[in-house]
Scaffold this motif. Structure first.
Motif, PDB file in Angstrom:
ATOM      1  N   ASN A  27     -11.960   2.939  11.177  1.00 30.26           N
ATOM      2  CA  ASN A  27     -13.410   3.048  11.203  1.00 30.26           C
ATOM      3  C   ASN A  27     -14.024   1.837  10.488  1.00 30.26           C
ATOM      4  O   ASN A  27     -13.329   0.897  10.118  1.00 30.26           O
ATOM      5  CB  ASN A  27     -13.868   4.371  10.581  1.00 30.26           C
ATOM      6  N   ALA A  28     -15.341   1.881  10.275  1.00 32.63           N
ATOM      7  CA  ALA A  28     -16.031   0.740   9.676  1.00 32.63           C
ATOM      8  C   ALA A  28     -15.582   0.456   8.249  1.00 32.63           C
ATOM      9  O   ALA A  28     -15.770  -0.649   7.736  1.00 32.63           O
ATOM     10  CB  ALA A  28     -17.541   0.974   9.716  1.00 32.63           C
ATOM     11  N   ASN A  29     -14.970   1.445   7.604  1.00 32.76           N
ATOM     12  CA  ASN A  29     -14.472   1.276   6.236  1.00 32.76           C
ATOM     13  C   ASN A  29     -12.997   0.888   6.198  1.00 32.76           C
ATOM     14  O   ASN A  29     -12.426   0.734   5.115  1.00 32.76           O
ATOM     15  CB  ASN A  29     -14.679   2.559   5.435  1.00 32.76           C
ATOM     16  N   GLY A  30     -12.381   0.782   7.378  1.00 33.18           N
ATOM     17  CA  GLY A  30     -10.988   0.372   7.429  1.00 33.18           C
ATOM     18  C   GLY A  30      -9.984   1.493   7.319  1.00 33.18           C
ATOM     19  O   GLY A  30      -8.793   1.247   7.105  1.00 33.18           O
ATOM     20  N   TYR A  31     -10.424   2.749   7.525  1.00 31.60           N
ATOM     21  CA  TYR A  31      -9.519   3.898   7.463  1.00 31.60           C
ATOM     22  C   TYR A  31      -9.327   4.477   8.857  1.00 31.60           C
ATOM     23  O   TYR A  31     -10.269   4.598   9.644  1.00 31.60           O
ATOM     24  CB  TYR A  31     -10.064   4.972   6.520  1.00 31.60           C
ATOM     25  N   GLY A  32      -8.109   4.880   9.174  1.00 27.28           N
ATOM     26  CA  GLY A  32      -7.792   5.348  10.513  1.00 27.28           C
ATOM     27  C   GLY A  32      -8.439   6.669  10.866  1.00 27.28           C
ATOM     28  O   GLY A  32      -8.488   7.591  10.052  1.00 27.28           O
ATOM     29  N   ARG A  33      -8.904   6.791  12.114  1.00 23.44           N
ATOM     30  CA  ARG A  33      -9.577   7.995  12.582  1.00 23.44           C
ATOM     31  C   ARG A  33      -8.647   8.963  13.295  1.00 23.44           C
ATOM     32  O   ARG A  33      -9.032  10.092  13.601  1.00 23.44           O
ATOM     33  CB  ARG A  33     -10.729   7.611  13.522  1.00 23.44           C
ATOM     34  N   ARG A  34      -7.408   8.528  13.573  1.00 22.97           N
ATOM     35  CA  ARG A  34      -6.424   9.375  14.245  1.00 22.97           C
ATOM     36  C   ARG A  34      -5.053   9.027  13.687  1.00 22.97           C
ATOM     37  O   ARG A  34      -4.920   8.152  12.837  1.00 22.97           O
ATOM     38  CB  ARG A  34      -6.459   9.153  15.755  1.00 22.97           C
ATOM     39  N   LEU A  35      -4.028   9.682  14.209  1.00 19.95           N
ATOM     40  CA  LEU A  35      -2.645   9.340  13.901  1.00 19.95           C
ATOM     41  C   LEU A  35      -2.003   8.729  15.140  1.00 19.95           C
ATOM     42  O   LEU A  35      -2.392   9.029  16.267  1.00 19.95           O
ATOM     43  CB  LEU A  35      -1.853  10.576  13.474  1.00 19.95           C
ATOM     44  N   ALA A  36      -0.991   7.890  14.904  1.00 17.71           N
ATOM     45  CA  ALA A  36      -0.260   7.267  16.008  1.00 17.71           C
ATOM     46  C   ALA A  36       1.236   7.313  15.735  1.00 17.71           C
ATOM     47  O   ALA A  36       1.674   7.331  14.578  1.00 17.71           O
ATOM     48  CB  ALA A  36      -0.708   5.822  16.200  1.00 17.71           C
ATOM     49  N   ARG A  37       2.011   7.339  16.812  1.00 17.18           N
ATOM     50  CA  ARG A  37       3.468   7.255  16.728  1.00 17.18           C
ATOM     51  C   ARG A  37       3.926   6.172  17.700  1.00 17.18           C
ATOM     52  O   ARG A  37       3.564   6.188  18.877  1.00 17.18           O
ATOM     53  CB  ARG A  37       4.112   8.596  17.089  1.00 17.18           C
ATOM     54  N   PRO A  56      13.554   8.431  12.553  1.00 19.09           N
ATOM     55  CA  PRO A  56      14.657   7.782  13.262  1.00 19.09           C
ATOM     56  C   PRO A  56      14.906   8.447  14.612  1.00 19.09           C
ATOM     57  O   PRO A  56      14.924   9.680  14.718  1.00 19.09           O
ATOM     58  CB  PRO A  56      15.846   7.981  12.315  1.00 19.09           C
ATOM     59  N   VAL A  57      15.073   7.635  15.644  1.00 20.23           N
ATOM     60  CA  VAL A  57      15.409   8.123  16.986  1.00 20.23           C
ATOM     61  C   VAL A  57      16.545   7.262  17.502  1.00 20.23           C
ATOM     62  O   VAL A  57      16.328   6.118  17.917  1.00 20.23           O
ATOM     63  CB  VAL A  57      14.192   8.051  17.937  1.00 20.23           C
ATOM     64  N   GLY A  58      17.763   7.778  17.435  1.00 21.40           N
ATOM     65  CA  GLY A  58      18.914   6.964  17.774  1.00 21.40           C
ATOM     66  C   GLY A  58      18.983   5.776  16.833  1.00 21.40           C
ATOM     67  O   GLY A  58      18.892   5.927  15.612  1.00 21.40           O
ATOM     68  N   GLY A  59      19.089   4.576  17.394  1.00 21.34           N
ATOM     69  CA  GLY A  59      19.138   3.378  16.568  1.00 21.34           C
ATOM     70  C   GLY A  59      17.779   2.764  16.311  1.00 21.34           C
ATOM     71  O   GLY A  59      17.695   1.705  15.684  1.00 21.34           O
ATOM     72  N   SER A  60      16.719   3.434  16.748  1.00 20.75           N
ATOM     73  CA  SER A  60      15.363   2.916  16.582  1.00 20.75           C
ATOM     74  C   SER A  60      14.622   3.659  15.470  1.00 20.75           C
ATOM     75  O   SER A  60      14.984   4.778  15.106  1.00 20.75           O
ATOM     76  CB  SER A  60      14.576   3.059  17.892  1.00 20.75           C
ATOM     77  N   SER A  61      13.576   3.013  14.957  1.00 22.85           N
ATOM     78  CA  SER A  61      12.709   3.619  13.950  1.00 22.85           C
ATOM     79  C   SER A  61      11.306   3.743  14.539  1.00 22.85           C
ATOM     80  O   SER A  61      10.714   2.744  14.971  1.00 22.85           O
ATOM     81  CB  SER A  61      12.640   2.755  12.687  1.00 22.85           C
ATOM     82  N   TYR A  62      10.780   4.960  14.574  1.00 21.88           N
ATOM     83  CA  TYR A  62       9.421   5.199  15.053  1.00 21.88           C
ATOM     84  C   TYR A  62       8.511   5.434  13.852  1.00 21.88           C
ATOM     85  O   TYR A  62       8.813   6.251  12.980  1.00 21.88           O
ATOM     86  CB  TYR A  62       9.376   6.400  15.997  1.00 21.88           C
ATOM     87  N   LEU A  63       7.407   4.704  13.809  1.00 22.77           N
ATOM     88  CA  LEU A  63       6.452   4.832  12.719  1.00 22.77           C
ATOM     89  C   LEU A  63       5.360   5.823  13.086  1.00 22.77           C
ATOM     90  O   LEU A  63       4.878   5.851  14.224  1.00 22.77           O
ATOM     91  CB  LEU A  63       5.822   3.484  12.391  1.00 22.77           C
ATOM     92  N   TRP A  64       4.970   6.641  12.102  1.00 20.04           N
ATOM     93  CA  TRP A  64       3.793   7.494  12.189  1.00 20.04           C
ATOM     94  C   TRP A  64       2.761   6.912  11.225  1.00 20.04           C
ATOM     95  O   TRP A  64       2.998   6.854  10.012  1.00 20.04           O
ATOM     96  CB  TRP A  64       4.115   8.920  11.765  1.00 20.04           C
ATOM     97  N   GLN A  88       0.808  -1.212   0.000  1.00 20.17           N
ATOM     98  CA  GLN A  88       0.000   0.000   0.000  1.00 20.17           C
ATOM     99  C   GLN A  88       0.845   1.268   0.000  1.00 20.17           C
ATOM    100  O   GLN A  88       0.465   2.274  -0.592  1.00 20.17           O
ATOM    101  CB  GLN A  88      -0.924   0.014   1.216  1.00 20.17           C
ATOM    102  N   SER A  89       1.970   1.236   0.685  1.00 20.93           N
ATOM    103  CA  SER A  89       2.831   2.416   0.795  1.00 20.93           C
ATOM    104  C   SER A  89       4.165   1.977   1.372  1.00 20.93           C
ATOM    105  O   SER A  89       4.347   0.816   1.752  1.00 20.93           O
ATOM    106  CB  SER A  89       2.178   3.482   1.688  1.00 20.93           C
ATOM    107  N   PHE A  90       5.098   2.921   1.496  1.00 22.27           N
ATOM    108  CA  PHE A  90       6.429   2.603   2.013  1.00 22.27           C
ATOM    109  C   PHE A  90       7.074   3.874   2.540  1.00 22.27           C
ATOM    110  O   PHE A  90       6.629   4.994   2.235  1.00 22.27           O
ATOM    111  CB  PHE A  90       7.302   1.968   0.924  1.00 22.27           C
ATOM    112  N   ALA A  91       8.111   3.735   3.351  1.00 27.97           N
ATOM    113  CA  ALA A  91       8.824   4.883   3.905  1.00 27.97           C
ATOM    114  C   ALA A  91      10.224   4.451   4.308  1.00 27.97           C
ATOM    115  O   ALA A  91      10.456   3.277   4.622  1.00 27.97           O
ATOM    116  CB  ALA A  91       8.075   5.464   5.105  1.00 27.97           C
ATOM    117  N   PHE A  92      11.144   5.414   4.329  1.00 27.71           N
ATOM    118  CA  PHE A  92      12.553   5.150   4.622  1.00 27.71           C
ATOM    119  C   PHE A  92      12.952   5.689   5.989  1.00 27.71           C
ATOM    120  O   PHE A  92      12.501   6.750   6.411  1.00 27.71           O
ATOM    121  CB  PHE A  92      13.453   5.834   3.584  1.00 27.71           C
ATOM    122  N   ASP A  93      13.841   4.971   6.675  1.00 23.76           N
ATOM    123  CA  ASP A  93      14.630   5.498   7.780  1.00 23.76           C
ATOM    124  C   ASP A  93      16.029   5.683   7.208  1.00 23.76           C
ATOM    125  O   ASP A  93      16.820   4.743   7.135  1.00 23.76           O
ATOM    126  CB  ASP A  93      14.631   4.524   8.958  1.00 23.76           C
TER     127      ASP A  93
END
Length: 320
Positions: free
Chosen positions: A135-145, A121-129, A64-69
């Motif tokens: 929701n009922a259609n499978g789309y997120g209602r908020r953001l998370a980290r 990137p946070v030090g040697g870790s990767s944090y995802l946003w 569906q998508s991708f992102a880099f650290d």
């Protein structure tokens, strides 16, 4: 931990947060601040180059998508989890190296559709946003980290940091510009999609009171398949998989939008990246800067047969 917008730095609201008027915007208005420093943009007419083709992911569904650290040299690809209906919002995040080699995976339960996400990137870790609380259609209602943890499953109800940048908005997704350290958020409100941009540092602290740009997404024809931003421009990819009604070279197009005006700068421009792939469904955009300082706009495509979908990444590198 949950965050809503701040009325002033250091004071966290626990209610509904700021309305559009407090952001200097009316519903459906254009950009209020024109505060994104002007940068060069990618020329969408220039050739695309391969990063890799036909790489398997942990699950066998379409990416569906991708992102880099770029700091820790990791690549993450999102896809719907095997055997889970799209309405459930269950995702699989596969970690790869930059040659497309498999490293590990993480399952996200009840998060969303995966149109776009970011990595910090946070030090040697990767944090995802990511989006969260499908929701009922499978789309997120908020953001998370949250911290990526290979080989684990994370439920949306877990005690993770969640954000609601614009009160009343729904169906959030986001993307990170790792070169200019901005978080670009796309959300649904008042029957339309909107784009809002924050500094990543402000967003991390839960301060959404100072958007750099905020506007109703301009009309871009085609099926939306991904977006990202670089400097003062956002980039959108539209299109569909090959079919009898959409044969070679397909209908995948790229467009750039000026974040300071909310208007289309270039496109829709047909791209033939990966034109010889089988199936070839456009899936995701992301930004990466090489150690040598070259900025790249990456394009993702799914290929292969049902039950054995593969990941393919290409990039453009000409700035004007």
């Amino acid at each position: 931990m949950s965050h809503t917008p701040l009325t002033r730095r250091g004071l966290l609201q626990t209610g509904g947060g700021l309305g559009l008027a407090a952001l200097g915007l009316g519903a459906g208005s254009g950009n209020a601040s024109a505060a994104v420093p002007v940068t060069r943009r990618f020329d969408l007419t220039k050739p695309s180059y391969d990063l890799y083709r036909h790489k398997p992911l942990h699950d066998d569904t379409v990416q569906q998508s991708f992102a880099f650290d770029s700091v820790n040299k990791r690549l993450f690809v999102a896809q719907r989890r095997n055997g889970s209906p799209s309405s459930a919002g269950d995702l699989c995040i596969t970690q790869l190296n930059f040659a497309g080699g498999y490293t590990t995976f993480m399952h996200l339960k009840g998060f969303g559709h995966g149109v776009a996400f970011g990595v910090e990137p946070v030090g040697g870790s990767s944090y995802l946003w990511t989006e969260v609380d499908a929701n009922a259609n499978g789309y997120g209602r908020r953001l998370a980290r949250f911290k990526f943890s290979g080989g684990t499953t994370l439920d949306h109800s877990a005690a993770i940091t969640k954000y609601s940048p614009v009160p009343g908005a729904v169906e959030y997704t986001c993307s990170i510009d790792p070169v200019h350290n901005n978080l670009t958020v796309r959300y649904h409100s008042d029957g339309a999609k909107h784009i809002i941009v924050f500094s990543l540092a402000d967003a991390r602290s839960g301060d959404f009171s100072k958007p750099k740009a905020h506007f109703k997404q301009p009309s871009i024809s085609g099926t939306m398949q991904g977006y990202t931003s670089y400097g003062s421009y956002a980039y959108f990819m539209t299109g569909n998989a090959y079919s009898s009604s959409n044969p070679y070279p397909g209908n995948t197009c790229l467009s750039s939008v000026d974040l300071n005006t909310g208007t289309v700068k270039q496109g829709p421009t047909l791209t033939k990246a990966g034109s010889t792939l089988s199936f070839r469904e456009p899936e995701g955009l992301a930004i990466y800067r090489t150690d040598a300082g070259q900025s790249r706009l990456f394009l993702g495509f799914a290929s292969g047969d049902a039950g054995d979908r593969r990941s393919n990444l290409f990039y453009k590198n000409v700035l004007v």
